[in-house]
Design an enzyme around this catalytic site. Structure first.
Site, mmCIF file in Angstrom:
data_model
loop_
_atom_site.group_PDB
_atom_site.id
_atom_site.type_symbol
_atom_site.label_atom_id
_atom_site.label_comp_id
_atom_site.label_asym_id
_atom_site.label_seq_id
_atom_site.Cartn_x
_atom_site.Cartn_y
_atom_site.Cartn_z
ATOM 1 N N PRO A 101 44.089 27.184 69.598
ATOM 2 C CA PRO A 101 43.511 27.258 70.944
ATOM 3 C C PRO A 101 41.985 27.322 70.877
ATOM 4 O O PRO A 101 41.420 27.894 69.948
ATOM 5 C CB PRO A 101 44.094 28.548 71.528
ATOM 6 C CG PRO A 101 44.661 29.306 70.388
ATOM 7 C CD PRO A 101 44.925 28.347 69.276
ATOM 8 N N ALA A 104 38.964 30.845 71.351
ATOM 9 C CA ALA A 104 39.873 31.991 71.322
ATOM 10 C C ALA A 104 39.651 32.856 70.084
ATOM 11 O O ALA A 104 40.405 33.774 69.814
ATOM 12 C CB ALA A 104 41.318 31.503 71.371
ATOM 13 N N GLY A 105 38.631 32.524 69.305
ATOM 14 C CA GLY A 105 38.318 33.345 68.131
ATOM 15 C C GLY A 105 39.111 32.973 66.897
ATOM 16 O O GLY A 105 39.109 33.696 65.904
ATOM 17 N N LEU A 106 39.793 31.816 66.936
ATOM 18 C CA LEU A 106 40.627 31.432 65.787
ATOM 19 C C LEU A 106 39.998 30.300 64.969
ATOM 20 O O LEU A 106 40.661 29.667 64.148
ATOM 21 C CB LEU A 106 42.035 31.037 66.258
ATOM 22 C CG LEU A 106 42.794 32.111 67.043
ATOM 23 C CD1 LEU A 106 44.203 31.632 67.398
ATOM 24 C CD2 LEU A 106 42.888 33.421 66.269
ATOM 25 N N GLY A 107 38.735 30.036 65.217
ATOM 26 C CA GLY A 107 38.003 29.105 64.342
ATOM 27 C C GLY A 107 38.241 27.634 64.628
ATOM 28 O O GLY A 107 38.043 26.798 63.742
ATOM 29 N N SER A 108 38.624 27.322 65.873
ATOM 30 C CA SER A 108 38.960 25.928 66.177
ATOM 31 C C SER A 108 37.802 24.957 65.912
ATOM 32 O O SER A 108 37.995 23.887 65.321
ATOM 33 C CB SER A 108 39.444 25.877 67.628
ATOM 34 O OG SER A 108 38.968 24.770 68.279
ATOM 35 N N SER A 109 36.571 25.326 66.295
ATOM 36 C CA SER A 109 35.468 24.370 66.115
ATOM 37 C C SER A 109 35.168 24.173 64.631
ATOM 38 O O SER A 109 34.875 23.053 64.190
ATOM 39 C CB SER A 109 34.213 24.803 66.886
ATOM 40 O OG SER A 109 33.741 26.013 66.388
ATOM 41 N N ALA A 110 35.248 25.241 63.840
ATOM 42 C CA ALA A 110 35.000 25.096 62.399
ATOM 43 C C ALA A 110 36.070 24.215 61.758
ATOM 44 O O ALA A 110 35.772 23.345 60.937
ATOM 45 C CB ALA A 110 35.000 26.466 61.730
ATOM 46 N N ASP A 152 33.580 30.996 59.269
ATOM 47 C CA ASP A 152 34.642 30.134 59.805
ATOM 48 C C ASP A 152 34.789 28.847 58.996
ATOM 49 O O ASP A 152 35.901 28.429 58.669
ATOM 50 C CB ASP A 152 34.383 29.795 61.285
ATOM 51 C CG ASP A 152 34.553 31.002 62.194
ATOM 52 O OD1 ASP A 152 34.673 32.122 61.687
ATOM 53 O OD2 ASP A 152 34.571 30.810 63.421
HETATM 54 C C1 MEV Z 1 33.353 34.188 64.925
HETATM 55 O O1 MEV Z 1 34.586 33.691 64.461
HETATM 56 C C2 MEV Z 1 32.903 35.330 64.071
HETATM 57 C C3 MEV Z 1 31.551 35.928 64.403
HETATM 58 O O2 MEV Z 1 31.300 36.938 63.421
HETATM 59 C C4 MEV Z 1 30.452 34.886 64.389
HETATM 60 C C5 MEV Z 1 30.146 34.353 62.993
HETATM 61 O O3 MEV Z 1 30.435 35.015 61.989
HETATM 62 O O4 MEV Z 1 29.577 33.250 62.918
HETATM 63 C C6 MEV Z 1 31.544 36.604 65.769
#
Ligand code: MEV
Length: 324
Positions: A101, A104-110, A152
Site C-alpha cells: 500500500p 503507509a510506511g511499508l517502503g512502497s516508493s523505495a 528503505d
Molecule cells: C520511513 O520508512 C522511515 C523514516 O525513518 C524515514 C527514513 O528513514 O528515511 C521515517
C-alpha cells in the site's frame, strides 16, 4: 520485444524509525508484499509509465522532462541519475504493479525505485553493482521523501533483516528466530500521510529541543542491542515489550496520532504481546506481535482496517523474468 520484470520487497521498521534519520540505528525486516516493475523496449520514441493500480498512464519524451503525475517523478529522477552515469535513455514502457500500500510506511516508493532501477539496467545489459543500485534508487527516494536515511532502499535491495546506520554498511542479522505460534500483523490505518512532512517535523523538534531529545534518541538506539538479542533468542515477549517502549518514544516526538494509538491500545487490550506504529507515523501502519491462537479474535476487532499477516525476513531485489 525485450522485456525484464524485477521485484523488490516492502519492509517494516521494527525499531528506530525517525531516530535513524539523525544517524542512530534502526532495525528493519523485509516483508512478503512486493513491488514489481516491468520494463519493455518500445518503438514509440517515448517513455510510457503505466500504473494499473493507480489507474494512471503518461508518456514523456526521452529528454526526461518532469511528468505531470507526481507518482511518476521517481522514475525520471532515476533515469537522470542513470544518464549521468553514461546509460543511454531508450524508448520503453514501465508497468508498475505493487502489493505494497502507498504512503503507509511499508517502503512502497523505495521498493518500486529499486525494482525499476534493476529492471532498466538489466534491459541495458549492464546491471549495476549493489552499491550503485542503492545510490541510483536513492535518487528516486529523495523525490518521495526529501531526506531519506537510506534504510528503505537498503532493505529493498538486500531483503532479510538488517540493522541500519546512516553512512555505514548495514549489518545483516542472519539468525532471526521467530518461534512457531507467533505472527507479525500489519494493520493499515488507511490514513495516508507524507513521510517528508513527518521527517521535517521531527528534525525541527529535535533541533529545537536537542538537550532533551538526545536522551530519547539514545534510548531508541539502546533498544536495538536488546532487540537483536531477543530476535536471535526467539524471545517474543521481550521483543514485544521493546516495541511498546519504542511506540512510546515515537509518541513523545509527535508522530503518533489518536487513530494509531487507538489501534495500538486495542491490540494490546485484546492480547497482542506488543504493538507500535511503523514508518513515518501520522498515519500508515501499526505492527503487532501476537500469539496465533488469538489471531481470529484480534482480527475480528479490526474489521475496519486492512490487516496483513505476512512473512518477515523476505528475499531482496531480484530479476523475476526476462526475455533477453
Ligand atoms: C520511513 O520508512 C522511515 C523514516 O525513518 C524515514 C527514513 O528513514 O528515511 C521515517
Amino acid at each position: 520485444m525485450r522485456r525484464v520484470e524485477a521485484s523488490a520487497p516492502g519492509k517494516v521498521i521494527l525499531f528506530g524509525e525517525h531516530f535513524v534519520v539523525r544517524g542512530y540505528r534502526a532495525l528493519a525486516t523485509a516483508i512478503g508484499l512486493r513491488a514489481r516493475v516491468i520494463v519493455e523496449e518500445s518503438r514509440g520514441g517515448s517513455i510510457r509509465f503505466i500504473s494499473p493500480n493507480l489507474k494512471l498512464e503518461e508518456s514523456i519524451s526521452l529528454n526526461l522532462e518532469n511528468p505531470i503525475h507526481r507518482e511518476f517523478e521517481v522514475y525520471t529522477a532515476i533515469l537522470r541519475s542513470l544518464k549521468s552515469r553514461g546509460y543511454t535513455i531508450i524508448p520503453h514502457n514501465v508497468i508498475i504493479d505493487s502489493d505494497i500500500p502507498l504512503s503507509a510506511g511499508l517502503g512502497s516508493s523505495a521498493s518500486t525505485s529499486v525494482a525499476y532501477t534493476l529492471a532498466y539496467t538489466t534491459l541495458h545489459d549492464s546491471p549495476l553493482r549493489e552499491d550503485e543500485l542503492l545510490e541510483v534508487s536513492l535518487e528516486g527516494e529523495k523525490i518521495a521523501h526529501g531526506k531519506p536515511s537510506g534504510i528503505d532502499v537498503n532493505i529493498a535491495v538486500s531483503g532479510g533483516t538488517i540493522v541500519y546506520k546512516r553512512g555505514e554498511k548495514p549489518i545483516r542479522i542472519a539468525d532471526v528466530n521467530i518461534p512457531r505460534g507467533y505472527s507479525l500483523l500489519i494493520i493499515d490505518s488507511g490514513i495516508k500521510r507524507s513521510t517528508r512532512d513527518a521527517v521535517e517535523h521531527v528534525l525541527r523538534l529535535s533541533g529545537d529541543y536537542w538537550s532533551i531529545m538526545e536522551y530519547i534518541y539514545r534510548a531508541a538506539d539502546a533498544i536495538i542491542d536488546d532487540a537483536i538479542e531477543a530476535l536471535r533468542a526467539g524471545d517474543m515477549r521481550r521483543l514485544s515489550t521493546l516495541m511498546n517502549i519504542n511506540h512510546g518514544l515515537l509518541s513523545s516526538i509527535g508522530v503518533s496520532r489518536l487513530e494509531l494509538d487507538m489501534i495500538v491500545n486495542s491490540l494490546r487490550e485484546s492480547g497482542a504481546l506488543g504493538a507500535k506504529l511503523t514508518g513515518a507515523g501520522w498515519g500508515g501502519c501499526v505492527i503487532a506481535i501476537i500469539e496465533d491462537n488469538i489471531i481470529d479474535s484480534i482480527t475480528s476487532r479490526l474489521l475496519k482496517y486492512k490487516v496483513y499477516r505476512t512473512l518477515i525476513n523476505a528475499s531482496g531485489a531480484r530479476v523475476d523474468y526476462s526475455t533477453l
